[in-house]
Design a protein around this motif. Structure first.
Motif, PDB file in Angstrom:
ATOM      1  N   ARG A 231       1.057  -1.123  -0.352  1.00  0.00           N
ATOM      2  CA  ARG A 231      -0.191  -0.050  -0.141  1.00  0.00           C
ATOM      3  C   ARG A 231       0.585   1.720   0.088  1.00  0.00           C
ATOM      4  O   ARG A 231       0.132   2.373  -0.424  1.00  0.00           O
ATOM      5  CB  ARG A 231      -1.064   0.355   1.491  1.00  0.00           C
ATOM      6  CG  ARG A 231      -1.873  -1.093   1.493  1.00  0.00           C
ATOM      7  CD  ARG A 231      -3.580  -1.005   1.941  1.00  0.00           C
ATOM      8  NE  ARG A 231      -2.335  -0.959   3.556  1.00  0.00           N
ATOM      9  CZ  ARG A 231      -2.413  -2.385   4.109  1.00  0.00           C
ATOM     10  NH1 ARG A 231      -2.558  -3.969   3.886  1.00  0.00           N
ATOM     11  NH2 ARG A 231      -1.826  -1.947   5.328  1.00  0.00           N
ATOM     12  N   ASP A 232       1.854   1.230   0.425  1.00  0.00           N
ATOM     13  CA  ASP A 232       2.743   2.436   0.635  1.00  0.00           C
ATOM     14  C   ASP A 232       4.080   1.686   0.560  1.00  0.00           C
ATOM     15  O   ASP A 232       4.845   1.695   1.445  1.00  0.00           O
ATOM     16  CB  ASP A 232       2.452   2.814   2.075  1.00  0.00           C
ATOM     17  CG  ASP A 232       3.303   4.691   2.217  1.00  0.00           C
ATOM     18  OD1 ASP A 232       3.991   4.494   1.323  1.00  0.00           O
ATOM     19  OD2 ASP A 232       3.404   5.296   3.201  1.00  0.00           O
ATOM     20  N   ILE A 233       5.425   2.513  -0.266  1.00  0.00           N
ATOM     21  CA  ILE A 233       6.093   1.792  -0.704  1.00  0.00           C
ATOM     22  C   ILE A 233       7.663   2.638   0.371  1.00  0.00           C
ATOM     23  O   ILE A 233       8.632   2.054   0.797  1.00  0.00           O
ATOM     24  CB  ILE A 233       6.900   1.515  -2.286  1.00  0.00           C
ATOM     25  CG1 ILE A 233       8.239   1.540  -2.408  1.00  0.00           C
ATOM     26  CG2 ILE A 233       6.423   3.731  -2.795  1.00  0.00           C
ATOM     27  CD1 ILE A 233       7.913  -0.246  -2.070  1.00  0.00           C
ATOM     28  N   ARG A 234       6.875   3.745   1.160  1.00  0.00           N
ATOM     29  CA  ARG A 234       7.629   4.774   1.398  1.00  0.00           C
ATOM     30  C   ARG A 234       7.542   4.701   3.256  1.00  0.00           C
ATOM     31  O   ARG A 234       7.545   5.764   3.680  1.00  0.00           O
ATOM     32  CB  ARG A 234       7.457   6.066   1.469  1.00  0.00           C
ATOM     33  CG  ARG A 234       7.540   6.160  -0.233  1.00  0.00           C
ATOM     34  CD  ARG A 234       7.652   7.972  -0.870  1.00  0.00           C
ATOM     35  NE  ARG A 234       7.589   7.662  -1.885  1.00  0.00           N
ATOM     36  CZ  ARG A 234       8.755   7.759  -2.997  1.00  0.00           C
ATOM     37  NH1 ARG A 234      10.153   6.926  -2.681  1.00  0.00           N
ATOM     38  NH2 ARG A 234       9.015   7.745  -3.757  1.00  0.00           N
ATOM     39  N   MET A 256      15.117  -4.564   1.030  1.00  0.00           N
ATOM     40  CA  MET A 256      14.404  -4.444  -0.436  1.00  0.00           C
ATOM     41  C   MET A 256      13.121  -3.292  -0.613  1.00  0.00           C
ATOM     42  O   MET A 256      13.180  -2.962  -1.977  1.00  0.00           O
ATOM     43  CB  MET A 256      13.594  -5.680  -0.619  1.00  0.00           C
ATOM     44  CG  MET A 256      12.953  -6.401  -1.281  1.00  0.00           C
ATOM     45  SD  MET A 256      11.531  -8.105  -1.411  1.00  0.00           S
ATOM     46  CE  MET A 256      11.019  -6.783   0.118  1.00  0.00           C
ATOM     47  N   GLN A 257      13.063  -2.899   0.245  1.00  0.00           N
ATOM     48  CA  GLN A 257      12.599  -2.256   0.234  1.00  0.00           C
ATOM     49  C   GLN A 257      13.023  -0.334   0.046  1.00  0.00           C
ATOM     50  O   GLN A 257      12.433   0.205  -1.264  1.00  0.00           O
ATOM     51  CB  GLN A 257      11.251  -1.518   1.440  1.00  0.00           C
ATOM     52  CG  GLN A 257      10.851  -0.455   1.915  1.00  0.00           C
ATOM     53  CD  GLN A 257      10.227  -0.022   3.103  1.00  0.00           C
ATOM     54  OE1 GLN A 257      10.851  -0.801   4.370  1.00  0.00           O
ATOM     55  NE2 GLN A 257       9.646   1.618   3.083  1.00  0.00           N
ATOM     56  N   GLN A 261      12.568   1.020  -3.559  1.00  0.00           N
ATOM     57  CA  GLN A 261      12.072   2.798  -3.895  1.00  0.00           C
ATOM     58  C   GLN A 261      13.204   3.578  -4.824  1.00  0.00           C
ATOM     59  O   GLN A 261      12.224   4.358  -5.506  1.00  0.00           O
ATOM     60  CB  GLN A 261      11.975   3.638  -2.394  1.00  0.00           C
ATOM     61  CG  GLN A 261      11.543   3.052  -1.474  1.00  0.00           C
ATOM     62  CD  GLN A 261      11.465   3.946  -0.143  1.00  0.00           C
ATOM     63  OE1 GLN A 261      12.013   4.244   0.498  1.00  0.00           O
ATOM     64  NE2 GLN A 261      11.113   3.719   0.956  1.00  0.00           N
ATOM     65  N   ARG A 262      14.411   2.754  -4.611  1.00  0.00           N
ATOM     66  CA  ARG A 262      14.836   3.684  -5.799  1.00  0.00           C
ATOM     67  C   ARG A 262      14.384   3.398  -7.605  1.00  0.00           C
ATOM     68  O   ARG A 262      14.667   3.874  -8.009  1.00  0.00           O
ATOM     69  CB  ARG A 262      16.390   2.884  -5.466  1.00  0.00           C
ATOM     70  CG  ARG A 262      16.580   3.923  -4.332  1.00  0.00           C
ATOM     71  CD  ARG A 262      19.111   3.449  -4.580  1.00  0.00           C
ATOM     72  NE  ARG A 262      19.096   1.799  -4.174  1.00  0.00           N
ATOM     73  CZ  ARG A 262      19.078   1.368  -2.964  1.00  0.00           C
ATOM     74  NH1 ARG A 262      19.105   1.883  -1.449  1.00  0.00           N
ATOM     75  NH2 ARG A 262      19.728   0.104  -3.030  1.00  0.00           N
ATOM     76  N   PHE A 263      14.582   1.983  -7.456  1.00  0.00           N
ATOM     77  CA  PHE A 263      13.778   1.486  -8.563  1.00  0.00           C
ATOM     78  C   PHE A 263      12.687   2.504  -9.386  1.00  0.00           C
ATOM     79  O   PHE A 263      12.624   2.824 -10.055  1.00  0.00           O
ATOM     80  CB  PHE A 263      13.192   0.538  -8.796  1.00  0.00           C
ATOM     81  CG  PHE A 263      12.788  -0.455  -9.887  1.00  0.00           C
ATOM     82  CD1 PHE A 263      13.355  -0.151 -10.765  1.00  0.00           C
ATOM     83  CD2 PHE A 263      12.175  -0.869 -10.419  1.00  0.00           C
ATOM     84  CE1 PHE A 263      13.339  -0.918 -12.607  1.00  0.00           C
ATOM     85  CE2 PHE A 263      10.895  -1.135 -10.968  1.00  0.00           C
ATOM     86  CZ  PHE A 263      11.442  -1.170 -12.808  1.00  0.00           C
TER      87      PHE A 263
END
Length: 470
Positions: A231-234, A256-257, A261-263
């Motif tokens: 729901r929220d990658i950040r 991994m998170q 985020q960088r990708f």
């Protein structure tokens, strides 16, 4: 078998602990009974040898006077002119009787005649030669009834007789008879010991349950973090604490998170840069097109440029739909739907609204408005109008957008969510579609922890079902 890891670990530990405790209790009780039995037997042998040696040097009158002093609550001693014969087949432990006979022979003078019988019923151990079994003499020890008690499993299942009957011939030919009953405590299940074992078992089980719960706890945290990541990658990283393996797993999850985020950020920046850089040559091409003298060619080139600008804008919208940096806040869904309905009606489309949400929801307002607007525009543009409905379901809020159009072939209901996919029969590029609207809507729905599904209506048309968690 339980479905959860907690249930399976608990089941394995409980079965193992209970089985181990029962086995250890059985071995302990068995060894306890044997130890007590052997101790009683050794004491009885020493006492018997001592009494025989004493009686052997006394006169008959002295023997009769001292005989009552040899009685105990568990044993009796008497004198007889002739030995009593044991009934055939009465002995339950012939090997044990033979061992007891050897122990006595090793402590008595050589050539001493003796007879040993071990049995569970001393009342029928003896009979006179040529006569039937006689009833027990009044001086037999108590507790030697014909039927062992139900709990005397040791006496029934092992070669441990409940009594000894020993006859030894003195030097003057007199027979001294010893009747010794084994105390009931040897065969009983000691209540205090069983209670202690039970308390120990319960304590170990409780500690095992707490240990399993403590071990499974980080997995629950990891599961919740994985669900929230969709729901929220950040979202904030999970704490990297606990045992080494748990901390390493949490660190791997946080890494991994960060990579995701960088990708996503790199992809958004690249597409935004490409889209922005394309605007400059598109603008120059439009200016040059305006200078063309051929009106037909100029119109064709302008349509191509419009399509390219539309695709660039749709690509930027698609990336914005995947971006979750917009803050989540409390949202009045009813007001949002009324605004979307009003905007669609101002654009000349037929849009109706039924149902309402009972309470505000947590959402990203701009993203959710874009999601529902895409669905309403699709329904109005290709289905002749949109019908918006709101339903409350357990744990979820469902927004339905229906139309009366031709629908979508069943095999393509999932494929239409792919980027730049269009149904050429009714959703061609000349009608304004780029094939990104439904993909954007689904990304936004899943970014809210929900989903977007399509299904064909029985009475014709398409129904888009947007599910949001409450």
């Amino acid at each position: 078998m339980p479905a959860s890891l907690f249930g399976r670990l608990t089941l394995v530990l409980l079965v193992g602990l209970v089985a181990a405790q029962l086995l250890s209790a059985t071995i302990l009780l068995r060894d306890r009974g044997q130890t007590l039995y052997q101790s009683i037997q050794r004491g009885f042998v020493e006492r018997t040898v001592g009494i025989v040696r004493l009686l052997d040097v006394l006169t008959p009158r002295e023997r009769a006077r001292l005989l009552p002093l040899f009685h105990t609550p568990e044993s009796r001693v008497r004198l007889a002119e002739e030995p009593s014969e044991t009934a055939p087949g009465q002995g339950v432990a012939e090997a044990a009787a033979e061992r007891l006979r050897r122990q006595l022979s090793g402590r008595l003078p050589p050539d001493t005649e003796l007879r040993v019988v071990l049995d569970n019923d001393l009342r029928f151990l003896t009979r006179r030669r040529g006569r039937d079994h006689r009833p027990p003499p009044p001086d037999h020890p108590p507790g030697m009834g014909p039927e062992p008690r139900p709990w005397s499993a040791l006496a029934r299942g092992r070669p441990m007789a409940r009594g000894f009957f020993i006859q030894i011939r003195l030097t003057d030919g007199t027979w001294v008879q010893f009747v010794r009953a084994v105390p009931e405590d040897v065969f009983e299940r000691p209540a205090r010991l069983l209670l202690t074992l039970g308390i120990l078992l319960v304590s170990v089980i409780l500690l095992a349950l707490l240990a399993v719960r403590w071990l499974v706890g980080p997995l629950r945290t990891l599961r919740s973090a994985a669900e929230a990541l969709g729901r929220d990658i950040r979202r904030p990283p999970i704490p990297e604490r606990g045992p080494l393996e748990v901390a390493q797993t949490a660190h791997a999850f946080n890494t991994m998170q960060q990579r995701l985020q960088r990708f996503i950020d790199d992809r958004a920046r690249i597409l935004a840069a490409v889209s922005h850089d394309l605007k400059t040559p598109l603008t120059r091409m439009r200016l040059r097109t305006d200078l063309l003298d051929d009106a037909e060619l100029r119109a064709k080139l302008q349509r191509d440029l419009d399509d390219m600008e539309s695709m660039v804008k749709a690509t930027l919208d698609f990336m914005q739909g995947s971006d979750s940096r917009e803050a989540t806040q409390t949202l009045d869904l009813n007001a949002l739907l009324e605004t979307i309905q009003s905007d669609a009606q101002d654009a000349g489309w037929t849009v109706s609204l039924t149902g309402s949400a009972d309470a505000p929801i947590q959402a990203r307002p701009k993203a959710l408005k874009r999601c529902i607007t895409n669905l309403v525009e699709n329904a109005a543009r290709y289905g002749g109008g949109a019908e918006i409905g709101v339903e409350e379901r357990p744990g979820a809020l469902v927004i339905l957008v229906r139309d009366r159009g031709p629908g979508v072939p069943q095999p393509l209901l999932e494929q239409v969510f792919e980027p730049f996919f269009r149904l050429e029969a009714s959703r061609a590029r000349h009608s304004g579609g780029t094939g990104l609207g439904l993909g954007i809507a689904r990304n936004i729905a899943r970014g809210h922890g929900g989903d977007l599904l399509l299904r064909n209506r029985v009475d014709g048309g398409l129904c888009a079902e947007l599910t949001l968690p409450q």
